[in-house]
Write a protein that holds these residues in place. Structure first.
Motif, PDB file in Angstrom:
ATOM      1  N   MET A   1      45.084-121.520  23.584  1.00  0.00           N
ATOM      2  CA  MET A   1      45.168-120.170  23.049  1.00  0.00           C
ATOM      3  C   MET A   1      43.772-119.573  22.925  1.00  0.00           C
ATOM      4  N   ILE A   2      43.714-118.266  22.954  1.00  0.00           N
ATOM      5  CA  ILE A   2      42.438-117.563  22.849  1.00  0.00           C
ATOM      6  C   ILE A   2      41.806-117.830  21.479  1.00  0.00           C
ATOM      7  N   ASN A   3      40.501-118.035  21.476  1.00  0.00           N
ATOM      8  CA  ASN A   3      39.779-118.304  20.234  1.00  0.00           C
ATOM      9  C   ASN A   3      39.211-116.996  19.690  1.00  0.00           C
ATOM     10  N   ILE A   4      39.512-116.690  18.440  1.00  0.00           N
ATOM     11  CA  ILE A   4      39.034-115.462  17.789  1.00  0.00           C
ATOM     12  C   ILE A   4      38.293-115.862  16.530  1.00  0.00           C
ATOM     13  N   THR A   5      37.047-115.412  16.396  1.00  0.00           N
ATOM     14  CA  THR A   5      36.249-115.766  15.227  1.00  0.00           C
ATOM     15  C   THR A   5      35.571-114.525  14.656  1.00  0.00           C
ATOM     16  N   ILE A   6      35.143-114.638  13.396  1.00  0.00           N
ATOM     17  CA  ILE A   6      34.365-113.587  12.735  1.00  0.00           C
ATOM     18  C   ILE A   6      32.923-114.063  12.635  1.00  0.00           C
ATOM     19  N   ASP A   7      31.999-113.267  13.118  1.00  0.00           N
ATOM     20  CA  ASP A   7      30.582-113.609  13.101  1.00  0.00           C
ATOM     21  C   ASP A   7      30.073-113.695  11.660  1.00  0.00           C
ATOM     22  N   ASN A   8      29.196-114.659  11.426  1.00  0.00           N
ATOM     23  CA  ASN A   8      28.613-114.811  10.087  1.00  0.00           C
ATOM     24  C   ASN A   8      27.863-113.567   9.632  1.00  0.00           C
ATOM     25  N   ILE A   9      27.338-112.800  10.593  1.00  0.00           N
ATOM     26  CA  ILE A   9      26.598-111.582  10.234  1.00  0.00           C
ATOM     27  C   ILE A   9      27.496-110.586   9.503  1.00  0.00           C
ATOM     28  N   LEU A  10      28.789-110.611   9.809  1.00  0.00           N
ATOM     29  CA  LEU A  10      29.759-109.783   9.088  1.00  0.00           C
ATOM     30  C   LEU A  10      30.177-110.444   7.777  1.00  0.00           C
ATOM     31  N   LYS A  11      30.435-111.745   7.836  1.00  0.00           N
ATOM     32  CA  LYS A  11      30.928-112.453   6.660  1.00  0.00           C
ATOM     33  C   LYS A  11      29.909-112.462   5.526  1.00  0.00           C
ATOM     34  N   GLU A  12      28.625-112.507   5.880  1.00  0.00           N
ATOM     35  CA  GLU A  12      27.596-112.529   4.845  1.00  0.00           C
ATOM     36  C   GLU A  12      27.606-111.246   4.021  1.00  0.00           C
ATOM     37  N   LYS A  13      27.850-110.127   4.676  1.00  0.00           N
ATOM     38  CA  LYS A  13      27.871-108.839   3.987  1.00  0.00           C
ATOM     39  C   LYS A  13      29.245-108.522   3.413  1.00  0.00           C
ATOM     40  N   CYS A  14      30.290-109.011   4.053  1.00  0.00           N
ATOM     41  CA  CYS A  14      31.670-108.729   3.632  1.00  0.00           C
ATOM     42  C   CYS A  14      32.476-110.031   3.617  1.00  0.00           C
ATOM     43  N   PRO A  15      32.298-110.842   2.579  1.00  0.00           N
ATOM     44  CA  PRO A  15      32.977-112.145   2.541  1.00  0.00           C
ATOM     45  C   PRO A  15      34.498-112.054   2.508  1.00  0.00           C
ATOM     46  N   ASN A  16      35.045-110.905   2.146  1.00  0.00           N
ATOM     47  CA  ASN A  16      36.509-110.747   2.100  1.00  0.00           C
ATOM     48  C   ASN A  16      37.111-110.321   3.436  1.00  0.00           C
ATOM     49  N   LEU A  17      36.278-110.107   4.436  1.00  0.00           N
ATOM     50  CA  LEU A  17      36.762-109.636   5.733  1.00  0.00           C
ATOM     51  C   LEU A  17      37.824-110.583   6.290  1.00  0.00           C
ATOM     52  N   THR A  18      38.959-110.013   6.679  1.00  0.00           N
ATOM     53  CA  THR A  18      40.101-110.793   7.163  1.00  0.00           C
ATOM     54  C   THR A  18      40.737-110.089   8.363  1.00  0.00           C
ATOM     55  N   LEU A  19      41.127-110.884   9.356  1.00  0.00           N
ATOM     56  CA  LEU A  19      41.859-110.365  10.508  1.00  0.00           C
ATOM     57  C   LEU A  19      43.278-110.922  10.513  1.00  0.00           C
ATOM     58  N   GLY A  20      44.247-110.042  10.701  1.00  0.00           N
ATOM     59  CA  GLY A  20      45.615-110.468  10.945  1.00  0.00           C
ATOM     60  C   GLY A  20      45.910-110.271  12.414  1.00  0.00           C
ATOM     61  N   CYS A  21      46.103-111.358  13.154  1.00  0.00           N
ATOM     62  CA  CYS A  21      46.176-111.293  14.620  1.00  0.00           C
ATOM     63  C   CYS A  21      47.575-111.628  15.128  1.00  0.00           C
ATOM     64  N   ILE A  22      48.020-110.853  16.097  1.00  0.00           N
ATOM     65  CA  ILE A  22      49.307-111.087  16.755  1.00  0.00           C
ATOM     66  C   ILE A  22      49.084-111.068  18.257  1.00  0.00           C
ATOM     67  N   ILE A  23      49.529-112.119  18.937  1.00  0.00           N
ATOM     68  CA  ILE A  23      49.545-112.150  20.399  1.00  0.00           C
ATOM     69  C   ILE A  23      51.009-112.098  20.827  1.00  0.00           C
ATOM     70  N   ALA A  24      51.329-111.190  21.740  1.00  0.00           N
ATOM     71  CA  ALA A  24      52.730-110.999  22.135  1.00  0.00           C
ATOM     72  C   ALA A  24      52.833-110.516  23.566  1.00  0.00           C
ATOM     73  N   ASN A  25      53.931-110.875  24.194  1.00  0.00           N
ATOM     74  CA  ASN A  25      54.307-110.291  25.480  1.00  0.00           C
ATOM     75  C   ASN A  25      55.227-109.116  25.188  1.00  0.00           C
ATOM     76  N   VAL A  26      54.964-107.989  25.822  1.00  0.00           N
ATOM     77  CA  VAL A  26      55.658-106.758  25.451  1.00  0.00           C
ATOM     78  C   VAL A  26      56.097-105.954  26.672  1.00  0.00           C
ATOM     79  N   LYS A  27      56.951-104.984  26.395  1.00  0.00           N
ATOM     80  CA  LYS A  27      57.338-103.966  27.364  1.00  0.00           C
ATOM     81  C   LYS A  27      56.876-102.630  26.805  1.00  0.00           C
ATOM     82  N   VAL A  28      55.983-101.965  27.526  1.00  0.00           N
ATOM     83  CA  VAL A  28      55.452-100.681  27.070  1.00  0.00           C
ATOM     84  C   VAL A  28      56.318 -99.548  27.607  1.00  0.00           C
TER      85      VAL A  28
END
Length: 220
Positions: A1-28
């Motif tokens: 699966m694809i690896n998704i991370t948050i850079d420490n440069i963001l986390k240091e300034k915003c320790p509460n930063l959170t991503l909710g991620c969804i991977i899906a196959n779809v019909k547009v």
């Protein structure tokens, strides 16, 4: 699966930063009437309950703007996509339909007051990091022209930057040919209700885009 991370440069300034991620196959699809009814109802509720001055007091909007200030990015000049959507609704301008995936993306943003970015996974290369843009970096924003990425929270893959909390790039934008997506719900206010937000997004994707959910995760 694809690896998704948050850079420490963001986390240091915003320790509460959170991503909710969804991977899906779809019909547009170009348009779904029932989805648009949901969007119209949400827009009406917002328009009837908020004034412009109220938008900046919303908890998730305030947290996002505070984050931009920590990154030395002016949130009034480079408005978060979530704030821009809300301001548009409160002014009575309504939303415009793009396609079912983009419409779902906008509805989730309105419901959560968080910026949401949805990308065509076939146009993303390698692992993804959520980081800060550097001096001189720019890309073509969707309907926004050239975006100055310096000090802006951005998603980056092996090719370069492709999305931000202000405006996504044209490179990974959703089109009628999109088959697989990554949706990121971006919270600068921690993981409060994130599981619920993800479940709501999954239901909308399954209902209105025939989505097959591949994976969901919360990244801190």
């Amino acid at each position: 699966m694809i690896n998704i991370t948050i850079d420490n440069i963001l986390k240091e300034k915003c320790p509460n930063l959170t991503l909710g991620c969804i991977i899906a196959n779809v019909k547009v699809n170009d348009f779904n009437e029932e989805l648009w009814k949901e969007i119209t109802k949400e827009c009406t509720n917002i328009e009837n309950s908020l004034e412009i001055k109220d938008v900046l007091t919303l908890e998730n909007i305030k947290a996002s703007r505070d984050a931009y200030k920590k990154f030395k990015k002016d949130p009034s000049k480079y408005r978060l996509s979530s704030e821009s959507l809300l301001r548009r609704i409160v002014k009575g301008l309504g939303l415009y339909t793009v396609n079912t995936i983009v419409d779902i993306n906008n509805l989730i943003s309105l419901k959560t007051n968080n910026s949401v970015g949805t990308y065509d996974l076939d146009k993303v290369n390698g692992n993804i990091i959520f980081t800060l843009g550097h001096e001189g970096e720019r890309y073509e924003g969707i309907g926004r022209g050239e975006i100055n990425l310096e000090n802006l929270p951005v998603f980056e893959d092996a090719i370069g930057k492709f999305g931000s909390t202000t405006s996504d790039s044209t490179r990974a934008m959703i089109t009628k040919d999109t088959k697989s997506i990554l949706m990121n719900i971006i919270s600068f206010n921690g993981d409060i209700n994130m599981e619920s937000h993800i479940n709501n997004a999954k239901n909308l994707l399954e209902l209105y885009s025939n989505a097959k959910i591949v994976e969901t995760r919360i990244i801190k």
